[in-house]
Motif scaffolding. Structure first.
Motif, PDB file in Angstrom:
ATOM      1  N   THR A   1      45.650  38.299  43.653  1.00  0.00           N
ATOM      2  CA  THR A   1      44.602  39.260  43.286  1.00  0.00           C
ATOM      3  C   THR A   1      43.703  39.607  44.482  1.00  0.00           C
ATOM      4  N   GLY A   2      44.253  39.542  45.671  1.00  0.00           N
ATOM      5  CA  GLY A   2      43.478  39.836  46.874  1.00  0.00           C
ATOM      6  C   GLY A   2      43.263  41.320  47.089  1.00  0.00           C
ATOM      7  N   LYS A   3      42.674  41.639  48.233  1.00  0.00           N
ATOM      8  CA  LYS A   3      42.272  43.015  48.549  1.00  0.00           C
ATOM      9  C   LYS A   3      43.436  43.992  48.478  1.00  0.00           C
ATOM     10  N   ILE A   4      44.558  43.614  49.081  1.00  0.00           N
ATOM     11  CA  ILE A   4      45.692  44.553  49.118  1.00  0.00           C
ATOM     12  C   ILE A   4      46.273  44.768  47.730  1.00  0.00           C
ATOM     13  N   ALA A   5      46.178  43.759  46.863  1.00  0.00           N
ATOM     14  CA  ALA A   5      46.664  43.912  45.490  1.00  0.00           C
ATOM     15  C   ALA A   5      45.868  44.981  44.747  1.00  0.00           C
ATOM     16  N   HIS A   6      44.575  45.053  45.010  1.00  0.00           N
ATOM     17  CA  HIS A   6      43.744  46.087  44.383  1.00  0.00           C
ATOM     18  C   HIS A   6      44.214  47.482  44.795  1.00  0.00           C
TER      19      HIS A   6
ATOM     20  N   GLN B   1      42.579  31.238  35.992  1.00  0.00           N
ATOM     21  CA  GLN B   1      42.478  32.201  34.896  1.00  0.00           C
ATOM     22  C   GLN B   1      41.356  33.210  35.127  1.00  0.00           C
ATOM     23  N   ALA B   2      40.241  32.750  35.677  1.00  0.00           N
ATOM     24  CA  ALA B   2      39.093  33.640  35.872  1.00  0.00           C
ATOM     25  C   ALA B   2      39.448  34.801  36.794  1.00  0.00           C
ATOM     26  N   SER B   3      40.160  34.500  37.873  1.00  0.00           N
ATOM     27  CA  SER B   3      40.555  35.548  38.813  1.00  0.00           C
ATOM     28  C   SER B   3      41.534  36.517  38.173  1.00  0.00           C
ATOM     29  N   ALA B   4      42.482  35.984  37.418  1.00  0.00           N
ATOM     30  CA  ALA B   4      43.451  36.841  36.738  1.00  0.00           C
ATOM     31  C   ALA B   4      42.755  37.749  35.719  1.00  0.00           C
ATOM     32  N   ASP B   5      41.817  37.184  34.977  1.00  0.00           N
ATOM     33  CA  ASP B   5      41.100  37.969  33.971  1.00  0.00           C
ATOM     34  C   ASP B   5      40.254  39.068  34.604  1.00  0.00           C
ATOM     35  N   GLU B   6      39.556  38.727  35.673  1.00  0.00           N
ATOM     36  CA  GLU B   6      38.708  39.711  36.344  1.00  0.00           C
ATOM     37  C   GLU B   6      39.534  40.875  36.871  1.00  0.00           C
ATOM     38  N   PHE B   7      40.658  40.570  37.501  1.00  0.00           N
ATOM     39  CA  PHE B   7      41.543  41.608  38.032  1.00  0.00           C
ATOM     40  C   PHE B   7      42.106  42.460  36.892  1.00  0.00           C
ATOM     41  N   ALA B   8      42.578  41.794  35.848  1.00  0.00           N
ATOM     42  CA  ALA B   8      43.185  42.505  34.725  1.00  0.00           C
ATOM     43  C   ALA B   8      42.178  43.395  34.007  1.00  0.00           C
TER      44      ALA B   8
ATOM     45  N   SER C   1      47.438  32.390  34.614  1.00  0.00           N
ATOM     46  CA  SER C   1      46.645  31.501  35.465  1.00  0.00           C
ATOM     47  C   SER C   1      47.491  30.783  36.515  1.00  0.00           C
ATOM     48  N   SER C   2      48.758  31.161  36.629  1.00  0.00           N
ATOM     49  CA  SER C   2      49.620  30.591  37.667  1.00  0.00           C
ATOM     50  C   SER C   2      50.717  31.596  38.010  1.00  0.00           C
ATOM     51  N   TYR C   3      51.271  31.453  39.188  1.00  0.00           N
ATOM     52  CA  TYR C   3      52.392  32.312  39.575  1.00  0.00           C
ATOM     53  C   TYR C   3      53.631  31.978  38.754  1.00  0.00           C
ATOM     54  N   GLU C   4      53.770  30.707  38.406  1.00  0.00           N
ATOM     55  CA  GLU C   4      54.909  30.284  37.588  1.00  0.00           C
ATOM     56  C   GLU C   4      54.893  30.977  36.224  1.00  0.00           C
ATOM     57  N   ALA C   5      53.709  31.101  35.642  1.00  0.00           N
ATOM     58  CA  ALA C   5      53.599  31.787  34.346  1.00  0.00           C
ATOM     59  C   ALA C   5      53.909  33.273  34.485  1.00  0.00           C
ATOM     60  N   LEU C   6      53.483  33.867  35.591  1.00  0.00           N
ATOM     61  CA  LEU C   6      53.758  35.289  35.814  1.00  0.00           C
ATOM     62  C   LEU C   6      55.257  35.544  35.872  1.00  0.00           C
ATOM     63  N   VAL C   7      55.980  34.771  36.678  1.00  0.00           N
ATOM     64  CA  VAL C   7      57.409  35.046  36.848  1.00  0.00           C
ATOM     65  C   VAL C   7      58.191  34.742  35.572  1.00  0.00           C
TER      66      VAL C   7
END
Length: 329
Positions: free
Chosen positions: A12-17, A39-46, A56-62
């Motif tokens: 969820t870094g700058k380039i992702a935005h 989770q907080a970072s994922a929620d804020e971005f989403a 809340s993890s890359y493993e869950a995303l994939v």
């Protein structure tokens, strides 16, 4: 009927935005998931981009069954592990550059993608911009004549922080992987091959990474490319391709340009304008979709063997400078 591709965003870094903002401009793209290390970072971005699945993890995303393609936006040092994670979960991948830390990692990632018949691409967005389409056309039609020289610079002066991504060797810091890839890939595209040899020097900073470099690529017949990168000063950040009939100047920033000037012998200079859609990531996104529509596992404009060759060249440059990342020791 046009197919829609469901994207997941890893990090969820700058380039992702910036990437997601452009993803929203592509009708065939749907941003369905984001993964972060908390989770907080994922929620804020989403919340910002109305993304339904927040992991809340890359493993869950994939593992998300609703995701077709994953964009990897982590620092360089994480690309190898992140790419393997995505591929092993059966996901197509667009991995931000530099593709990996070194050529061996790139070979392993690409071998896995080929084994699993999955699409993967080095996200060198420059290759897919309308201006570079025009450069390729000119090269194909020999508008400039025989190409004899390429000049390109990329440099700026960020705040110095030894723990930050740009200077931290554990994160793949240094100019080469972060910005040197852009002039290097331009030379590869123009000449269509690795350099036959090179000359180079670099200033190695206190953290052990390259903060300023000079590179000359040599090719048969006296052809060459000259490259400068820097984190210690602002450079002109333009590029020029010189041929026996004239030259083409890619205006700054050359890796993200929408304007060029063509100067042919005996003719007035001609300004060429090739507008971008959005910030410019849109064009590589559309290339991913085009390849997937055609059942292709790599792009003809950023082929995987060239990604390996670029990484091999960067390995050789670092070896001459004595730059070794902790993961390689």
């Amino acid at each position: 009927m046009t197919k829609t591709y469901r994207w997941g965003i890893l990090s969820t870094g700058k380039i992702a935005h910036k990437f997601v903002q452009d993803l929203k401009l592509v009708p065939e793209a749907q941003v369905v998931a984001v993964g972060s290390r908390n989770q907080a970072s994922a929620d804020e971005f989403a919340d910002l981009y109305n993304i339904p699945h927040r992991h809340s993890s890359y493993e869950a995303l994939v593992a998300d069954p609703d995701v077709d393609v994953i964009y990897i936006a982590t620092p360089h040092a994480m690309h190898y592990d992140n790419s393997l994670l995505c591929l092993n979960a059966g996901k197509h991948v667009l991995c931000e550059q530099a593709f990996t830390l070194n050529a061996q990692q790139a070979r392993e990632v690409i071998a896995l993608a080929r084994q699993k018949n999955l699409f993967i691409m080095d996200a060198i967005w420059t290759r897919f911009m309308p201006s570079i389409d025009e450069v390729r056309r000119m090269l194909h039609e020999d508008i400039l004549g025989e190409i004899q020289m390429v000049n390109a610079t990329f440099g700026f002066k960020p705040p110095y922080d030894p723990q930050a991504r740009l200077f931290n060797p554990e994160l793949g810091g240094g100019t080469l992987l972060d910005i040197g890839i852009y002039p290097i890939q331009l030379a590869f595209m123009v000449y269509g091959q690795k350099p036959d040899s090179f000359l180079t020097t670099a200033y190695i900073g206190a953290t052990g990474v390259d903060e300023r470099t000079g590179i000359i690529f040599n090719y048969s017949g006296g052809r060459m490319a000259t490259i400068n990168t820097a984190f210690t000063m602002q450079l002109s950040n333009d590029a020029t391709i010189y041929g026996t009939n004239g030259y083409l100047h890619l205006h700054a920033p050359f890796w993200h340009t929408s304007t060029m000037t063509l100067s042919l012998t005996g003719q007035d200079p001609k300004l060429i304008s090739k507008p971008l859609i959005g910030f410019g990531y849109t064009h590589e996104i559309m290339e991913v979709h085009t390849c997937l529509d055609a059942g292709q596992t790599e792009s003809q404009w950023m082929p995987l063997d060239e990604t390996i060759a670029i990484m091999e060249t960067m390995d050789a440059l670092r070896a001459q400078w004595g730059v070794v990342y902790p993961q390689e020791k």
